[in-house]
Design a protein around this motif. Structure first.
Motif, mmCIF file in Angstrom:
data_model
loop_
_atom_site.group_PDB
_atom_site.id
_atom_site.type_symbol
_atom_site.label_atom_id
_atom_site.label_comp_id
_atom_site.label_asym_id
_atom_site.label_seq_id
_atom_site.Cartn_x
_atom_site.Cartn_y
_atom_site.Cartn_z
ATOM 1 N N GLU A 10 -16.414 -22.854 -48.810
ATOM 2 C CA GLU A 10 -17.287 -22.249 -49.843
ATOM 3 C C GLU A 10 -18.415 -21.453 -49.191
ATOM 4 O OE1 GLU A 10 -18.976 -24.874 -52.819
ATOM 5 O OE2 GLU A 10 -16.998 -25.752 -53.165
ATOM 6 N N PHE A 11 -18.978 -22.023 -48.121
ATOM 7 C CA PHE A 11 -20.057 -21.343 -47.394
ATOM 8 C C PHE A 11 -19.576 -19.983 -46.879
ATOM 9 C CE2 PHE A 11 -22.709 -20.362 -43.738
ATOM 10 C CZ PHE A 11 -23.982 -20.758 -44.141
ATOM 11 N N MET A 12 -18.353 -19.996 -46.294
ATOM 12 C CA MET A 12 -17.812 -18.751 -45.744
ATOM 13 C C MET A 12 -17.496 -17.746 -46.850
ATOM 14 S SD MET A 12 -18.065 -18.758 -42.587
ATOM 15 C CE MET A 12 -17.337 -17.146 -42.404
ATOM 16 N N GLU A 13 -17.071 -18.260 -48.019
ATOM 17 C CA GLU A 13 -16.773 -17.357 -49.130
ATOM 18 C C GLU A 13 -18.051 -16.611 -49.552
ATOM 19 O OE1 GLU A 13 -14.021 -16.322 -50.093
ATOM 20 O OE2 GLU A 13 -14.783 -15.191 -51.811
ATOM 21 N N VAL A 14 -19.162 -17.348 -49.607
ATOM 22 C CA VAL A 14 -20.439 -16.696 -49.964
ATOM 23 C C VAL A 14 -20.834 -15.686 -48.884
ATOM 24 C CG1 VAL A 14 -22.906 -17.069 -50.427
ATOM 25 C CG2 VAL A 14 -21.218 -18.698 -51.295
ATOM 26 N N MET A 15 -20.657 -16.066 -47.623
ATOM 27 C CA MET A 15 -20.986 -15.130 -46.530
ATOM 28 C C MET A 15 -20.182 -13.831 -46.690
ATOM 29 S SD MET A 15 -23.258 -16.143 -44.206
ATOM 30 C CE MET A 15 -22.958 -15.124 -42.780
ATOM 31 N N ARG A 16 -18.895 -13.970 -46.966
ATOM 32 C CA ARG A 16 -18.055 -12.762 -47.081
ATOM 33 C C ARG A 16 -18.453 -11.916 -48.289
ATOM 34 N NH1 ARG A 16 -14.107 -15.875 -44.253
ATOM 35 N NH2 ARG A 16 -13.629 -17.071 -46.105
ATOM 36 N N ILE A 61 -23.279 -7.149 -40.071
ATOM 37 C CA ILE A 61 -22.718 -8.049 -41.092
ATOM 38 C C ILE A 61 -21.583 -8.867 -40.465
ATOM 39 C CG2 ILE A 61 -21.336 -8.104 -43.218
ATOM 40 C CD1 ILE A 61 -22.932 -5.573 -44.112
ATOM 41 N N GLN A 62 -20.705 -8.193 -39.732
ATOM 42 C CA GLN A 62 -19.563 -8.889 -39.120
ATOM 43 C C GLN A 62 -20.029 -9.901 -38.081
ATOM 44 O OE1 GLN A 62 -16.473 -8.477 -40.438
ATOM 45 N NE2 GLN A 62 -16.086 -10.307 -39.199
ATOM 46 N N ARG A 63 -21.057 -9.536 -37.338
ATOM 47 C CA ARG A 63 -21.558 -10.476 -36.319
ATOM 48 C C ARG A 63 -22.089 -11.752 -36.981
ATOM 49 N NH1 ARG A 63 -25.539 -9.092 -31.198
ATOM 50 N NH2 ARG A 63 -26.531 -11.147 -31.114
ATOM 51 N N MET A 64 -22.762 -11.612 -38.125
ATOM 52 C CA MET A 64 -23.276 -12.787 -38.849
ATOM 53 C C MET A 64 -22.116 -13.613 -39.421
ATOM 54 S SD MET A 64 -26.575 -12.800 -38.521
ATOM 55 C CE MET A 64 -27.332 -13.762 -39.829
ATOM 56 N N ILE A 65 -21.084 -12.938 -39.927
ATOM 57 C CA ILE A 65 -19.930 -13.665 -40.482
ATOM 58 C C ILE A 65 -19.194 -14.416 -39.361
ATOM 59 C CG2 ILE A 65 -17.645 -13.349 -41.560
ATOM 60 C CD1 ILE A 65 -18.902 -11.139 -43.303
ATOM 61 N N SER A 108 -17.989 -19.819 -36.836
ATOM 62 C CA SER A 108 -17.918 -20.724 -35.666
ATOM 63 C C SER A 108 -18.692 -22.025 -35.911
ATOM 64 C CB SER A 108 -18.477 -20.014 -34.431
ATOM 65 O OG SER A 108 -19.899 -19.928 -34.532
ATOM 66 N N LEU A 109 -19.272 -22.182 -37.106
ATOM 67 C CA LEU A 109 -20.174 -23.320 -37.347
ATOM 68 C C LEU A 109 -19.570 -24.376 -38.274
ATOM 69 C CD1 LEU A 109 -23.499 -21.272 -37.878
ATOM 70 C CD2 LEU A 109 -22.664 -22.327 -35.774
ATOM 71 N N ALA A 110 -18.236 -24.441 -38.334
ATOM 72 C CA ALA A 110 -17.557 -25.353 -39.278
ATOM 73 C C ALA A 110 -18.044 -26.794 -39.150
ATOM 74 C CB ALA A 110 -16.056 -25.272 -39.069
ATOM 75 N N GLY A 111 -18.289 -27.246 -37.932
ATOM 76 C CA GLY A 111 -18.653 -28.656 -37.739
ATOM 77 C C GLY A 111 -20.134 -28.949 -37.951
ATOM 78 N N GLU A 112 -20.940 -27.946 -38.233
ATOM 79 C CA GLU A 112 -22.406 -28.134 -38.315
ATOM 80 C C GLU A 112 -22.840 -28.533 -39.722
ATOM 81 O OE1 GLU A 112 -24.461 -27.953 -35.822
ATOM 82 O OE2 GLU A 112 -23.235 -26.961 -34.288
ATOM 83 N N SER A 113 -23.983 -29.193 -39.821
ATOM 84 C CA SER A 113 -24.566 -29.507 -41.130
ATOM 85 C C SER A 113 -25.051 -28.215 -41.774
ATOM 86 C CB SER A 113 -25.758 -30.452 -40.961
ATOM 87 O OG SER A 113 -26.798 -29.743 -40.313
ATOM 88 N N LEU A 114 -25.264 -28.263 -43.084
ATOM 89 C CA LEU A 114 -25.737 -27.071 -43.803
ATOM 90 C C LEU A 114 -27.065 -26.584 -43.219
ATOM 91 C CD1 LEU A 114 -25.415 -25.072 -46.141
ATOM 92 C CD2 LEU A 114 -26.552 -26.742 -47.627
ATOM 93 N N GLU A 115 -27.968 -27.513 -42.944
ATOM 94 C CA GLU A 115 -29.283 -27.116 -42.407
ATOM 95 C C GLU A 115 -29.132 -26.432 -41.049
ATOM 96 O OE1 GLU A 115 -31.985 -26.754 -44.218
ATOM 97 O OE2 GLU A 115 -30.554 -27.523 -45.692
#
Ligand code: MRU
Length: 349
Positions: free
Chosen positions: A75-81, A101-105, A110-117
């Motif tokens: 869901e996080f990645m969907e919002v980023m895109r 934009i692509q660099r931020m996406i 690469s942050l799948a394992g990280e907490s939201l914060e």
């Protein structure tokens, strides 16, 4: 020490933007707290210039997720895109927008394992990094360009590829600032750059503020000034360099390149490697922004053309690669064959 004008500042989760529509008469700084506000600032050209558009977009990408509450990475990645697609519609030509934009996406994915914060903290750090890197990149472009110039020379530049379009040194202006720091005497002719007047309002302003010897000319005077032997080199920035070296920059740049060839004057493009787009084969595939007819028919709110007149207002043109003497980047000076040498430059780590 040169006091550079800062076109944006990031503080306490707010992007403060120096309103370039009102310079040089009025110094107005407007806070942008949402991705929508950043989008509008880019679209309306409250901030402008390829690298600065990229930096602002990176902060915009962070602002777009800063209040997100989902712990689901997909869901996080969907919002980023979605946010990326939204910001990408602000302006079409400068590749730095899409690059940032692509660099931020890519960072976010690469942050799948990280907490939201942690995701939010790391993405903000990435935007800060893009901002800070730009200063270093511009300085290196300036050092490389200065190696092509000599004390006492006079440069002609177009539009604004200065600190107002980047962080600190600018690209095309970087050798001028460095020369000033070293006590060298390099003078500059600045084209006014109709219709937005980036040259008159922005470049002439920022360079004269620090004591650089600036002479302002109207765009249609450049040929005569060159014919009089008053210009030793032309240096402009770029919004997108295609794989074959064709370069999009502010409307009027190509005319200068044709004139420079006629008068035997070197024509240099100053650009960070983030402006080089190997996925665009040549200039004919670069999307050229067209802006409102009012920029042409009106002058500071006053009509200067007949009612209902047809207007064509392309904001950029494409300089064919064979008119460009060299493309100067932070990684080195690129000469023809551009097709081969730009690829090599980007692929060399
Ligand atoms: O329409 P603008 O003002 O965003 O166009 C700016 C230019 O064409 C600059 O020359 C270019 O972006 C390079 S800025 C370092």
């Amino acid at each position: 020490m040169i006091q550079f004008i800062e076109p944006i500042e990031w503080k306490d989760d707010v992007l403060y933007v120096l309103n370039q529509l009102k310079l040089p008469e009025v110094t107005e700084i407007n806070p942008k707290r949402t991705i929508e506000e950043v989008f509008q600032a880019i679209k309306d050209m409250e901030l402008r210039g390829a690298p600065l558009i990229g930096i602002a977009a990176a902060y915009g990408m962070y602002l777009g997720i800063k209040d997100l509450t989902t712990n689901d990475h997909d869901e996080f990645m969907e919002v980023m895109r979605q946010n990326g697609d939204f910001l990408a519609k602000s302006r079409p030509t400068a590749i730095n927008l899409f690059w940032a934009i692509q660099r931020m996406i890519d960072k976010a994915s690469s942050l799948a394992g990280e907490s939201l914060e942690n995701k939010k903290r790391i993405l903000l750090a990435e935007a800060r990094k893009i901002h800070l890197e730009d200063e270093e990149i511009n300085k290196k472009i300036g050092i490389n360009l200065l190696s092509l110039l000599e004390d006492g020379m006079t440069i002609l530049t177009h539009c604004n590829a200065g600190s107002l379009a980047t962080s600190k040194y600018g690209t095309a202006t970087s050798p001028l600032y460095l020369a000033r720091e070293k006590g060298m005497n390099i003078k500059v002719y600045v084209d006014e750059t109709r219709p937005y007047l980036q040259g008159a309002r922005l470049t002439a302003y920022e360079l004269s503020q620090v004591g650089i010897d600036v002479t302002l000319i109207c765009d249609n005077m450049a040929g005569f000034v060159m014919s009089q032997g008053k210009v030793d080199a032309v240096i402009t920035g770029a919004d997108r360099v295609a794989a074959n070296g064709d370069t999009a920059n502010k409307i009027g740049t190509m005319t200068l390149a044709v004139l420079a060839k006629q008068f035997g004057i070197p024509f240099y493009i100053a650009a960070p490697t983030s402006t080089i787009d190997l996925s665009t084969p040549s200039g004919s595939e670069i999307p050229i922004e067209e802006r409102s007819h009012l920029e042409v028919t009106d002058w500071y709110g006053k009509k200067i053309a007949p009612d209902g007149i047809k207007v064509y207002n392309p904001a950029f043109d494409v300089t064919p690669h064979d008119l460009i003497t060299a493309i100067v980047t932070e990684k080195g000076i690129v000469y023809p064959n551009y097709e081969m040498n730009l690829k090599k430059l980007i692929e060399d780590k």
